[in-house]
Design an enzyme around this catalytic site. Structure first.
Site, PDB file in Angstrom:
ATOM      1  N   ASP A  12       2.716  -8.135 -16.959  1.00 14.83           N
ATOM      2  CA  ASP A  12       2.182  -8.980 -16.479  1.00 14.83           C
ATOM      3  C   ASP A  12       1.116  -9.840 -17.618  1.00 14.83           C
ATOM      4  O   ASP A  12       0.817 -11.045 -18.289  1.00 14.83           O
ATOM      5  CB  ASP A  12       0.875  -9.318 -15.723  1.00 14.83           C
ATOM      6  CG  ASP A  12       1.451  -9.915 -14.788  1.00 14.83           C
ATOM      7  OD1 ASP A  12       1.815 -10.086 -14.034  1.00 14.83           O
ATOM      8  OD2 ASP A  12       0.592  -8.872 -12.826  1.00 14.83           O
ATOM      9  N   SER A  35      -5.258  -3.608  -4.969  1.00 15.14           N
ATOM     10  CA  SER A  35      -4.696  -5.085  -5.806  1.00 15.14           C
ATOM     11  C   SER A  35      -3.561  -6.152  -5.376  1.00 15.14           C
ATOM     12  O   SER A  35      -2.205  -5.294  -5.823  1.00 15.14           O
ATOM     13  CB  SER A  35      -4.858  -4.023  -7.419  1.00 15.14           C
ATOM     14  OG  SER A  35      -3.854  -5.467  -7.882  1.00 15.14           O
TER      15      SER A  35
HETATM   16  N1  ARG Z   1       5.093  -4.438  -9.687  1.00 10.02           N
HETATM   17  C1  ARG Z   1       5.157  -6.572  -9.765  1.00 10.02           C
HETATM   18  C2  ARG Z   1       5.238  -7.103 -11.142  1.00 10.02           C
HETATM   19  O1  ARG Z   1       5.598  -5.947 -12.227  1.00 10.02           O
HETATM   20  C3  ARG Z   1       4.155  -6.891  -9.809  1.00 10.02           C
HETATM   21  C4  ARG Z   1       2.852  -6.831 -10.835  1.00 10.02           C
HETATM   22  C5  ARG Z   1       1.564  -7.658  -9.698  1.00 10.02           C
HETATM   23  N2  ARG Z   1       0.363  -7.588 -10.541  1.00 10.02           N
HETATM   24  C6  ARG Z   1      -1.229  -8.015 -10.271  1.00 10.02           C
HETATM   25  N3  ARG Z   1      -1.798  -8.444 -11.615  1.00 10.02           N
HETATM   26  N4  ARG Z   1      -1.635  -7.696  -9.625  1.00 10.02           N
HETATM   27  O2  ARG Z   1       6.018  -8.328 -10.977  1.00 10.02           O
END
Ligand code: ARG
Length: 403
Positions: A123, A174
């Site tokens: 992210d 999370s």
């Molecule tokens: N692994 C997934 C992705 O990179 C999910 C990420 C979830 N992000 C979070 N901030 N909980 O797209």
């Protein structure tokens, strides 16, 4: 003049601690931004919390329609599934969040934006690449990468700063959610050999608890995007929400796989993406009926590349726009209806039809009175197999003469 920082605020513990931490560390005024991308949360409560924690101003932005039309729809046209499984739901929301942060920063005359992503995930990349492409002059601050606080230290900081600690803060998970899916990480899920406990799921029932009767849904596509369910036309957001609830009720949409993060880490990821799974499965099926085999085989590669670009934070790269141009050109013919059967966690396409179908019963039928001339197959096979026959003839000659 005090500095202004625009913070992407979720209302959770991390970004609440961040709000205070940024005020103290940077001696700055904090402007908070929360986007509604269909995450089913109370935006009013989040806004109140931000203000209580001393945000100078708060922006609640309803971005659901924009998210559905400009982010989810292109993903449908691209059958976007990262590593064949993950509908890139979280990944799709990040460039939109970055865009809005920059927009608010410009409006407020802020010289920095901040986000709550950790240094181990995707992210941070998605938000920063987009923000920097749009506004190279705006600094991006990622407190989690800087502050080095453990969970306990964060809670201590929260207590000292009168930050309310969410009642469920001891839940180890999370969560990130939007219209296109729900991601669940942490806790026992970090052990890839352990089946996820039932308590992590919110959008789907377990297949065992699903109704004993199957349910059929017919999805209509026009220009590659879904426009109606069971004959009823729906707006994008409503259509996706409807399918999330119908498919979730049948235990459809659970994903559990090993994923390669951009930063090189393999992680076990669990998602609930009922609408995404149903729509993409139906869309792929319809494409097989209306596109030529050559288009389909090339589009497989384009789709995989599109998904990887989006997963790895390159939403803004011109290559994605180039791929979109190819994809859009194919989607003009993706028109028709697909019938899907949902039953106890299973999702099966059981019928499809299109006015632009390339399927010809008269050619395909095994009945004798077909217009397909079987005699022409003989010469075709001779030529088609020519290279293979030549190679084998050579192999035999070499074996015989031992060279
Ligand atoms: N692994 C997934 C992705 O990179 C999910 C990420 C979830 N992000 C979070 N901030 N909980 O797209």
């Amino acid at each position: 003049m005090t500095r202004k920082i625009v913070l992407a605020y979720s209302g959770g513990l991390d970004t609440s601690v961040m709000l205070k931490w940024l005020q103290q560390k940077y001696n700055a005024e904090i402007i908070t931004v929360t986007l509604d991308v269909g995450q089913r949360e109370n935006l009013r409560a989040i806004e109140k919390k931000a203000k209580d924690l001393g945000a100078l101003r708060h922006y609640s932005i309803d971005a659901k329609d924009e998210f559905a039309e400009k982010y989810v729809f292109p993903a449908i046209k691209a059958n976007a599934l990262y590593e064949g499984k993950y509908p890139v739901s979280t990944a799709l929301s990040r460039p939109l969040i970055a865009e809005k942060l920059v927009e608010v920063a410009r409006k407020e005359g802020a010289d920095a934006v901040a986000h709550g992503c950790s240094g181990k995930g995707n992210d941070q990349v998605r938000i920063e690449v987009t923000a920097k492409a749009l506004a190279p002059d705006i600094e991006v601050i990622a407190p989690v990468r800087e502050w080095n606080m453990t969970r306990d230290e964060e809670i201590k900081f929260a207590q000292e700063n009168e930050i309310p600690i969410p009642v469920d803060h001891d839940k180890p998970y999370s969560i990130d959610q939007n219209l296109w899916g729900r991601s669940i990480e942490c806790g026992v899920l970090e052990y890839p050999d352990v089946e996820p406990p039932e308590e992590i799921y919110e959008w789907t029932v377990s297949p065992e608890e699903a109704p004993d009767k199957p349910e059929y849904v017919t999805i209509r596509f026009e220009n590659g995007i879904p426009t109606a369910i069971n004959g009823e036309e729906m707006k994008p957001v409503e259509l996706i929400e409807t399918l999330n609830s119908i498919a979730g009720k049948h235990g459809v949409g659970r994903i559990d796989h090993i994923e390669d993060r951009l930063v090189g880490i393999k992680s076990r990821e669990v998602y609930e993406c009922p609408a995404a799974q149903v729509i993409i499965e139906a869309h792929k099926d319809l494409e097989k009926m209306v596109l030529t085999r050559h288009e389909i085989s090339f589009k497989h590669q384009v789709d995989a590349l599109w998904s990887t670009l989006v997963y790895t934070g390159l939403w803004m790269d011109p290559l994605k726009e180039d791929l979109d141009a190819f994809i859009d050109s194919t989607q003009k013919r993706v028109l028709g209806e697909v019938k899907v059967k949902l039953y106890k966690g299973g999702l099966h396409v059981v019928g499809r039809s299109s006015p632009l179908s390339l399927y010809d019963l008269n050619l395909a039928t095994y009945n004798i009175e077909s217009k397909f001339d079987q005699k022409s197959s003989k010469g075709f096979i001779d030529l088609w197999g020519l290279p293979t026959r030549m190679a084998h003839a050579l192999k035999r000659r070499r074996e015989e003469s031992d060279v």
